[in-house]
Design a protein around this motif. Structure first.
Motif, PDB file in Angstrom:
ATOM      1  N   THR A 212       0.834  -1.212   0.000  1.00  0.00           N
ATOM      2  CA  THR A 212       0.000   0.000   0.000  1.00  0.00           C
ATOM      3  C   THR A 212       0.864   1.256   0.000  1.00  0.00           C
ATOM      4  O   THR A 212       0.494   2.279  -0.595  1.00  0.00           O
ATOM      5  CB  THR A 212      -0.963   0.010   1.200  1.00  0.00           C
ATOM      6  N   ALA A 213       2.035   1.188   0.638  1.00  0.00           N
ATOM      7  CA  ALA A 213       2.933   2.348   0.628  1.00  0.00           C
ATOM      8  C   ALA A 213       3.475   2.607  -0.769  1.00  0.00           C
ATOM      9  O   ALA A 213       3.526   3.760  -1.225  1.00  0.00           O
ATOM     10  CB  ALA A 213       4.089   2.119   1.609  1.00  0.00           C
ATOM     11  N   ILE A 214       3.868   1.534  -1.468  1.00  0.00           N
ATOM     12  CA  ILE A 214       4.355   1.688  -2.847  1.00  0.00           C
ATOM     13  C   ILE A 214       3.232   2.225  -3.736  1.00  0.00           C
ATOM     14  O   ILE A 214       3.457   3.099  -4.589  1.00  0.00           O
ATOM     15  CB  ILE A 214       4.906   0.360  -3.379  1.00  0.00           C
ATOM     16  N   ALA A 215       2.026   1.722  -3.532  1.00  0.00           N
ATOM     17  CA  ALA A 215       0.881   2.186  -4.325  1.00  0.00           C
ATOM     18  C   ALA A 215       0.685   3.690  -4.152  1.00  0.00           C
ATOM     19  O   ALA A 215       0.430   4.415  -5.125  1.00  0.00           O
ATOM     20  CB  ALA A 215      -0.383   1.417  -3.918  1.00  0.00           C
ATOM     21  N   LEU A 231       5.092  -8.044 -14.371  1.00  0.00           N
ATOM     22  CA  LEU A 231       5.499  -7.711 -15.739  1.00  0.00           C
ATOM     23  C   LEU A 231       6.960  -7.279 -15.799  1.00  0.00           C
ATOM     24  O   LEU A 231       7.692  -7.679 -16.704  1.00  0.00           O
ATOM     25  CB  LEU A 231       4.583  -6.620 -16.313  1.00  0.00           C
ATOM     26  N   GLN A 232       7.384  -6.478 -14.825  1.00  0.00           N
ATOM     27  CA  GLN A 232       8.780  -6.026 -14.837  1.00  0.00           C
ATOM     28  C   GLN A 232       9.760  -7.158 -14.529  1.00  0.00           C
ATOM     29  O   GLN A 232      10.924  -7.103 -14.928  1.00  0.00           O
ATOM     30  CB  GLN A 232       8.968  -4.876 -13.846  1.00  0.00           C
ATOM     31  N   GLN A 262      11.678  -0.715  -5.054  1.00  0.00           N
ATOM     32  CA  GLN A 262      10.293  -1.131  -4.852  1.00  0.00           C
ATOM     33  C   GLN A 262      10.098  -2.589  -5.257  1.00  0.00           C
ATOM     34  O   GLN A 262       9.406  -3.353  -4.572  1.00  0.00           O
ATOM     35  CB  GLN A 262       9.353  -0.214  -5.637  1.00  0.00           C
ATOM     36  N   MET A 263      10.720  -2.983  -6.363  1.00  0.00           N
ATOM     37  CA  MET A 263      10.666  -4.386  -6.795  1.00  0.00           C
ATOM     38  C   MET A 263      11.261  -5.288  -5.711  1.00  0.00           C
ATOM     39  O   MET A 263      10.697  -6.344  -5.373  1.00  0.00           O
ATOM     40  CB  MET A 263      11.433  -4.562  -8.100  1.00  0.00           C
ATOM     41  N   GLN A 264      12.396  -4.879  -5.163  1.00  0.00           N
ATOM     42  CA  GLN A 264      13.068  -5.679  -4.141  1.00  0.00           C
ATOM     43  C   GLN A 264      12.234  -5.770  -2.866  1.00  0.00           C
ATOM     44  O   GLN A 264      12.204  -6.816  -2.204  1.00  0.00           O
ATOM     45  CB  GLN A 264      14.445  -5.085  -3.844  1.00  0.00           C
ATOM     46  N   THR A 265      11.546  -4.697  -2.540  1.00  0.00           N
ATOM     47  CA  THR A 265      10.676  -4.720  -1.361  1.00  0.00           C
ATOM     48  C   THR A 265       9.578  -5.760  -1.525  1.00  0.00           C
ATOM     49  O   THR A 265       9.298  -6.542  -0.602  1.00  0.00           O
ATOM     50  CB  THR A 265      10.053  -3.330  -1.132  1.00  0.00           C
TER      51      THR A 265
END
Length: 294
Positions: A212-215, A231-232, A262-265
């Motif tokens: 939710t934080a990334i969103a 997808l990434q 963000q991907m790593q999180t």
């Protein structure tokens, strides 16, 4: 509409993002698929065991889209494993879908307790591929050991392995085994819907504070963030919904990117807890069912 696509290991190109109809009742499937096609989806994923292939075909025809613009993927259920039985399973699925050629036909489960039948079923897929009745073949819910056993006997490497993958259950070892053979990992329950309706003890991905934080950071919804994560990472994802707003929202993921951090999180959220059934637990005695002719 996006042009994001993935080239499979046999050279066939498939849309990266698809629309799934698992547990979508037949009486609402046609409308849902029609809406998905209207929004821009060009990959539709169904299965003989879902009982809604006919309605997917109805939606395809109602859309007015040329057949070669929509990538149709379906699955053979374990009750139809065996060489001749699987050849006939193609006929049943193609008939219900109303198509002459299926773009991707896959085995729904590895069926470890009757793996010889699984091998025979896959040999039938290879025949259908050679005969031009399907454009690509694959598997679903195959763990690395199942895949290794299949590859010992197969002459064609599967193009796709469709498995449960979402932030709380990302199956890195399965993805690694797939990648070693240039097999595309395709995620079912890609946004963790299974964590919302089945008590896995992990809570729902939709409420995860990190997601939710990334969103909030990227101005998107948690579902959109999770789909972008797939997808990434080079995976295919097949979210499902019967709500027009959600169907459109899930497709609106091509105008932003997640940062590496963000991907790593999201990668770090894996709990190792499976939401769906253990592939080893799928047996003919427990899960076998007749797939109707029409």
């Amino acid at each position: 509409m996006s042009d994001e696509a993935i080239k499979l290991n046999n050279g066939v190109t498939m849309p990266a993002l698809g629309f799934g109809v698992f547990q979508t009742p037949p009486d609402v499937t046609a409308a849902s698929v029609e809406e998905a096609l209207r929004v821009g989806y060009r990959l539709i994923d169904t299965a003989a065991a879902y009982g809604n292939e006919r309605e997917v075909g109805q939606a395809l025809r109602a859309s007015g889209l040329p057949r070669d613009e929509v990538f149709i993927e379906t699955k053979v259920w374990i009750s139809d494993y065996g060489y001749d039985q699987t050849l006939h399973a193609f006929d049943k699925s193609a008939g219900k879908l109303g198509v002459d050629q299926i773009d991707l036909l896959i085995l729904h489960q590895p069926l470890p307790t009757a793996f010889a039948r699984t091998i025979d079923a896959y040999r039938a897929l290879e025949t259908l591929l050679a005969d031009g009745k399907v454009r690509a073949i694959g598997v679903s819910n195959f763990m690395p050991d199942h895949l290794a056993r299949l590859l010992e006997r197969a002459t064609v490497v599967p193009t796709v392995n469709q498995v449960e993958v979402h932030p709380y259950f990302s199956q890195p070892e399965v993805q690694k085994a797939d990648a070693a053979q240039s097999i595309l990992t395709q995620a079912w329950s890609p946004i963790g819907g299974i964590t919302s309706y089945r008590d896995t003890g992990t809570g729902s991905t939709f409420d995860d504070p990190a997601i939710t934080a990334i969103a909030a950071q990227v101005g998107k919804t948690p579902a959109q963030v999770m789909l972008r994560w797939h997808l990434q990472a080079g995976r295919s994802a097949i979210p499902k919904s019967v709500t027009p707003k959600r169907i459109a929202e899930n497709f609106d993921v091509f105008d932003f990117e997640l940062a590496d951090t963000q991907m790593q999180t999201i990668d770090g959220l894996d709990t190792g807890v499976r939401g769906g059934p253990e592939p080893e637990a799928i047996t003919l005695e427990t899960f076998g069912r007749d797939i109707p002719e029409a």
